[in-house]
Design a protein around this motif. Structure first.
Motif, PDB file in Angstrom:
ATOM      1  N   ASP A 146     -53.606 -45.845  73.158  1.00  0.00           N
ATOM      2  CA  ASP A 146     -53.492 -47.295  73.033  1.00  0.00           C
ATOM      3  C   ASP A 146     -52.787 -47.838  74.269  1.00  0.00           C
ATOM      4  O   ASP A 146     -51.867 -47.194  74.804  1.00  0.00           O
ATOM      5  N   ILE A 147     -53.213 -49.010  74.729  1.00  0.00           N
ATOM      6  CA  ILE A 147     -52.451 -49.791  75.701  1.00  0.00           C
ATOM      7  C   ILE A 147     -51.968 -51.030  74.971  1.00  0.00           C
ATOM      8  O   ILE A 147     -52.765 -51.815  74.460  1.00  0.00           O
ATOM      9  N   VAL A 148     -50.652 -51.187  74.904  1.00  0.00           N
ATOM     10  CA  VAL A 148     -50.056 -52.240  74.079  1.00  0.00           C
ATOM     11  C   VAL A 148     -49.180 -53.138  74.951  1.00  0.00           C
ATOM     12  O   VAL A 148     -48.213 -52.670  75.558  1.00  0.00           O
ATOM     13  N   VAL A 149     -49.509 -54.420  75.008  1.00  0.00           N
ATOM     14  CA  VAL A 149     -48.698 -55.400  75.725  1.00  0.00           C
ATOM     15  C   VAL A 149     -47.593 -55.892  74.800  1.00  0.00           C
ATOM     16  O   VAL A 149     -47.865 -56.291  73.659  1.00  0.00           O
ATOM     17  N   VAL A 150     -46.357 -55.865  75.278  1.00  0.00           N
ATOM     18  CA  VAL A 150     -45.189 -56.174  74.446  1.00  0.00           C
ATOM     19  C   VAL A 150     -44.283 -57.159  75.184  1.00  0.00           C
ATOM     20  O   VAL A 150     -44.132 -57.068  76.409  1.00  0.00           O
ATOM     21  N   ASN A 151     -43.673 -58.069  74.454  1.00  0.00           N
ATOM     22  CA  ASN A 151     -42.661 -58.930  75.064  1.00  0.00           C
ATOM     23  C   ASN A 151     -41.355 -58.163  75.240  1.00  0.00           C
ATOM     24  O   ASN A 151     -41.013 -57.284  74.450  1.00  0.00           O
ATOM     25  N   TYR A 152     -40.616 -58.508  76.277  1.00  0.00           N
ATOM     26  CA  TYR A 152     -39.456 -57.738  76.728  1.00  0.00           C
ATOM     27  C   TYR A 152     -38.189 -58.526  76.416  1.00  0.00           C
ATOM     28  O   TYR A 152     -37.979 -59.604  76.971  1.00  0.00           O
ATOM     29  N   VAL A 153     -37.343 -57.988  75.534  1.00  0.00           N
ATOM     30  CA  VAL A 153     -36.189 -58.774  75.094  1.00  0.00           C
ATOM     31  C   VAL A 153     -34.859 -58.028  75.105  1.00  0.00           C
ATOM     32  O   VAL A 153     -33.809 -58.677  75.126  1.00  0.00           O
ATOM     33  N   ALA A 154     -34.863 -56.695  75.082  1.00  0.00           N
ATOM     34  CA  ALA A 154     -33.587 -56.008  74.893  1.00  0.00           C
ATOM     35  C   ALA A 154     -33.643 -54.565  75.391  1.00  0.00           C
ATOM     36  O   ALA A 154     -34.727 -53.978  75.515  1.00  0.00           O
ATOM     37  N   PRO A 155     -32.473 -53.964  75.639  1.00  0.00           N
ATOM     38  CA  PRO A 155     -32.428 -52.551  76.026  1.00  0.00           C
ATOM     39  C   PRO A 155     -33.024 -51.622  74.979  1.00  0.00           C
ATOM     40  O   PRO A 155     -33.470 -50.528  75.307  1.00  0.00           O
ATOM     41  N   ILE A 156     -33.013 -52.049  73.707  1.00  0.00           N
ATOM     42  CA  ILE A 156     -33.541 -51.191  72.640  1.00  0.00           C
ATOM     43  C   ILE A 156     -35.034 -51.392  72.413  1.00  0.00           C
ATOM     44  O   ILE A 156     -35.577 -50.848  71.445  1.00  0.00           O
ATOM     45  N   ASN A 157     -35.698 -52.147  73.285  1.00  0.00           N
ATOM     46  CA  ASN A 157     -37.153 -52.294  73.184  1.00  0.00           C
ATOM     47  C   ASN A 157     -37.846 -50.943  73.031  1.00  0.00           C
ATOM     48  O   ASN A 157     -38.686 -50.747  72.155  1.00  0.00           O
ATOM     49  N   GLY A 158     -37.500 -49.992  73.896  1.00  0.00           N
ATOM     50  CA  GLY A 158     -38.166 -48.694  73.884  1.00  0.00           C
ATOM     51  C   GLY A 158     -37.930 -47.936  72.597  1.00  0.00           C
ATOM     52  O   GLY A 158     -38.857 -47.333  72.028  1.00  0.00           O
ATOM     53  N   LEU A 159     -36.702 -47.957  72.095  1.00  0.00           N
ATOM     54  CA  LEU A 159     -36.384 -47.238  70.868  1.00  0.00           C
ATOM     55  C   LEU A 159     -37.070 -47.865  69.665  1.00  0.00           C
ATOM     56  O   LEU A 159     -37.558 -47.156  68.774  1.00  0.00           O
ATOM     57  N   ILE A 160     -37.157 -49.191  69.642  1.00  0.00           N
ATOM     58  CA  ILE A 160     -37.863 -49.871  68.553  1.00  0.00           C
ATOM     59  C   ILE A 160     -39.330 -49.463  68.546  1.00  0.00           C
ATOM     60  O   ILE A 160     -39.900 -49.132  67.492  1.00  0.00           O
ATOM     61  N   LEU A 161     -39.942 -49.472  69.715  1.00  0.00           N
ATOM     62  CA  LEU A 161     -41.353 -49.105  69.807  1.00  0.00           C
ATOM     63  C   LEU A 161     -41.573 -47.649  69.405  1.00  0.00           C
ATOM     64  O   LEU A 161     -42.548 -47.317  68.726  1.00  0.00           O
ATOM     65  N   ALA A 162     -40.649 -46.774  69.812  1.00  0.00           N
ATOM     66  CA  ALA A 162     -40.768 -45.359  69.441  1.00  0.00           C
ATOM     67  C   ALA A 162     -40.638 -45.166  67.938  1.00  0.00           C
ATOM     68  O   ALA A 162     -41.215 -44.235  67.371  1.00  0.00           O
ATOM     69  N   THR A 178     -51.832 -56.078  71.370  1.00  0.00           N
ATOM     70  CA  THR A 178     -50.637 -56.841  71.730  1.00  0.00           C
ATOM     71  C   THR A 178     -49.637 -56.700  70.593  1.00  0.00           C
ATOM     72  O   THR A 178     -50.012 -56.689  69.420  1.00  0.00           O
ATOM     73  N   LEU A 179     -48.362 -56.564  70.944  1.00  0.00           N
ATOM     74  CA  LEU A 179     -47.316 -56.437  69.945  1.00  0.00           C
ATOM     75  C   LEU A 179     -46.255 -57.498  70.217  1.00  0.00           C
ATOM     76  O   LEU A 179     -45.656 -57.535  71.289  1.00  0.00           O
ATOM     77  N   SER A 180     -46.056 -58.372  69.237  1.00  0.00           N
ATOM     78  CA  SER A 180     -45.059 -59.439  69.346  1.00  0.00           C
ATOM     79  C   SER A 180     -43.783 -58.997  68.637  1.00  0.00           C
ATOM     80  O   SER A 180     -43.782 -58.706  67.445  1.00  0.00           O
ATOM     81  N   LEU A 181     -42.705 -58.923  69.416  1.00  0.00           N
ATOM     82  CA  LEU A 181     -41.441 -58.395  68.931  1.00  0.00           C
ATOM     83  C   LEU A 181     -40.412 -59.514  68.805  1.00  0.00           C
ATOM     84  O   LEU A 181     -40.205 -60.296  69.733  1.00  0.00           O
ATOM     85  N   LYS A 182     -39.757 -59.582  67.643  1.00  0.00           N
ATOM     86  CA  LYS A 182     -38.680 -60.549  67.435  1.00  0.00           C
ATOM     87  C   LYS A 182     -37.455 -59.824  66.880  1.00  0.00           C
ATOM     88  O   LYS A 182     -37.565 -59.047  65.930  1.00  0.00           O
ATOM     89  N   ILE A 183     -36.323 -60.104  67.498  1.00  0.00           N
ATOM     90  CA  ILE A 183     -35.058 -59.504  67.077  1.00  0.00           C
ATOM     91  C   ILE A 183     -34.142 -60.599  66.544  1.00  0.00           C
ATOM     92  O   ILE A 183     -33.973 -61.636  67.170  1.00  0.00           O
ATOM     93  N   SER A 184     -33.570 -60.356  65.390  1.00  0.00           N
ATOM     94  CA  SER A 184     -32.618 -61.304  64.800  1.00  0.00           C
ATOM     95  C   SER A 184     -31.370 -60.538  64.377  1.00  0.00           C
ATOM     96  O   SER A 184     -31.478 -59.476  63.757  1.00  0.00           O
ATOM     97  N   PRO A 185     -30.187 -61.047  64.726  1.00  0.00           N
ATOM     98  CA  PRO A 185     -29.897 -62.273  65.471  1.00  0.00           C
ATOM     99  C   PRO A 185     -30.137 -62.123  66.975  1.00  0.00           C
ATOM    100  O   PRO A 185     -30.182 -61.010  67.493  1.00  0.00           O
ATOM    101  N   LEU A 186     -30.251 -63.273  67.645  1.00  0.00           N
ATOM    102  CA  LEU A 186     -30.671 -63.290  69.039  1.00  0.00           C
ATOM    103  C   LEU A 186     -29.621 -62.775  70.019  1.00  0.00           C
ATOM    104  O   LEU A 186     -29.950 -62.494  71.171  1.00  0.00           O
TER     105      LEU A 186
END
Length: 295
Positions: free
Chosen positions: A99-115, A208-216
């Motif tokens: 898969d090739i997945v386009v993701v929005n970039y918001v935090a250092p834990i982006n990679g761990l969340i995706l994993a 495409t993967l839309s990522l939202k983290i709460s709280p901001l």
């Protein structure tokens, strides 16, 4: 802040580079509950990370870190066009090898969340992030943590330039086309000056993967805190509404990367694109001005 109105999107009024402050903690929480929680969790984190890196490189371990150690109550994964009750179909749509997945970039834990939601080992994951000049570089999920906390447009020294995605056959490829994190209120302009040089074929399935983290305040639009301080904030996270939301948009097999399709997907999930002038170079100017004012 009115001082920084120059860096606000003219259409939406969003200031995508502005850091979000954490809500104040009570004295009991700040000086008692949080330190105790950190002392308890930190050794577990070290042991878990060591096992995850060396022996058990599977999504369940990453999910344990994010939801049990970092205090996020859950990771909600949905798929565009599918009801939440379609559990098997949602599972099948999660990112996997080829898969090739386009993701929005918001935090250092982006990679761990995706994993944590991937259908493969973290060792099969490659993350591509462009520098300001448009060159794409390859990172691991571990490198992403450092990349988000370092200078805005400088690639990690260990990062490798990538132009041919076909060479990544047998990998799960995530692309962060914004090139730099935002505060998760919008999508930054994609770094596109050299994206046409990213060769691809229909071996891959495009998503495409839309990522939202709460709280901001867990986002890192500016590298203002140390790595230790950021990890401390995660391990002592006591917010009841700490949730990570993931929405997947499936686009099928393709001979090209349609970044416009990804932008429309983000907009469907209420992450609108800001003006093209709010790019990496403008973020660097904002960072310099923000530091000067704060000092």
């Amino acid at each position: 802040m009115e001082k920084f109105s120059t860096w606000r999107d003219k259409g939406t009024g969003i200031s995508p580079f502005m850091p979000v402050d954490a809500p104040p903690s009570s004295i009991a929480s700040k000086y008692l509950a949080q330190p105790v929680l950190y002392v308890f969790k930190f050794p577990i984190l070290i042991i878990t990370l060591a096992l995850y890196y060396a022996l058990i490189p599977f999504p369940a371990v990453a999910n344990f870190i994010v939801t049990k150690l970092y205090g996020f109550r859950r990771i909600e994964t949905t798929v565009d066009g599918l009801k939440r009750s379609k559990v098997a179909e949602i599972q099948a749509a999660k990112p996997k090898v080829n898969d090739i997945v386009v993701v929005n970039y918001v935090a250092p834990i982006n990679g761990l969340i995706l994993a944590s939601i991937a259908q493969c080992s973290w060792r099969s994951i490659v993350i591509l992030i462009p520098a300001a000049n448009g060159e794409y570089y390859s990172y691991s999920i571990w490198d992403v943590f450092t990349r988000a906390m370092d200078e805005i447009s400088t690639p990690n020294p260990s990062a490798q330039p990538i132009t041919d995605l076909t060479a990544l056959k047998g990998k799960l490829v995530f692309i962060f086309p914004e090139g730099t994190p935002s505060n998760n209120r919008s999508i930054l302009p994609f770094v596109t000056s050299k994206t046409n040089k990213l060769k691809v074929n229909n071996v891959f399935t495009f998503k495409t993967l839309s990522l939202k983290i709460s709280p901001l305040h867990f986002t890192t639009p500016l590298p203002l805190t140390s790595k230790f301080a950021y990890v401390y904030s995660l391990l002592t996270n006591l917010h009841n509404k700490s949730v990570i939301s993931v929405k997947i948009f499936e686009h099928g097999q393709s001979n090209e990367l349609d970044f416009n399709l990804s932008k429309r997907s983000f907009e469907t999930n209420q992450l609108n694109s800001v003006g093209d002038y709010l790019d990496i170079q403008m973020k660097e100017k904002f960072y310099a001005e923000y530091i000067k004012v704060k000092r």
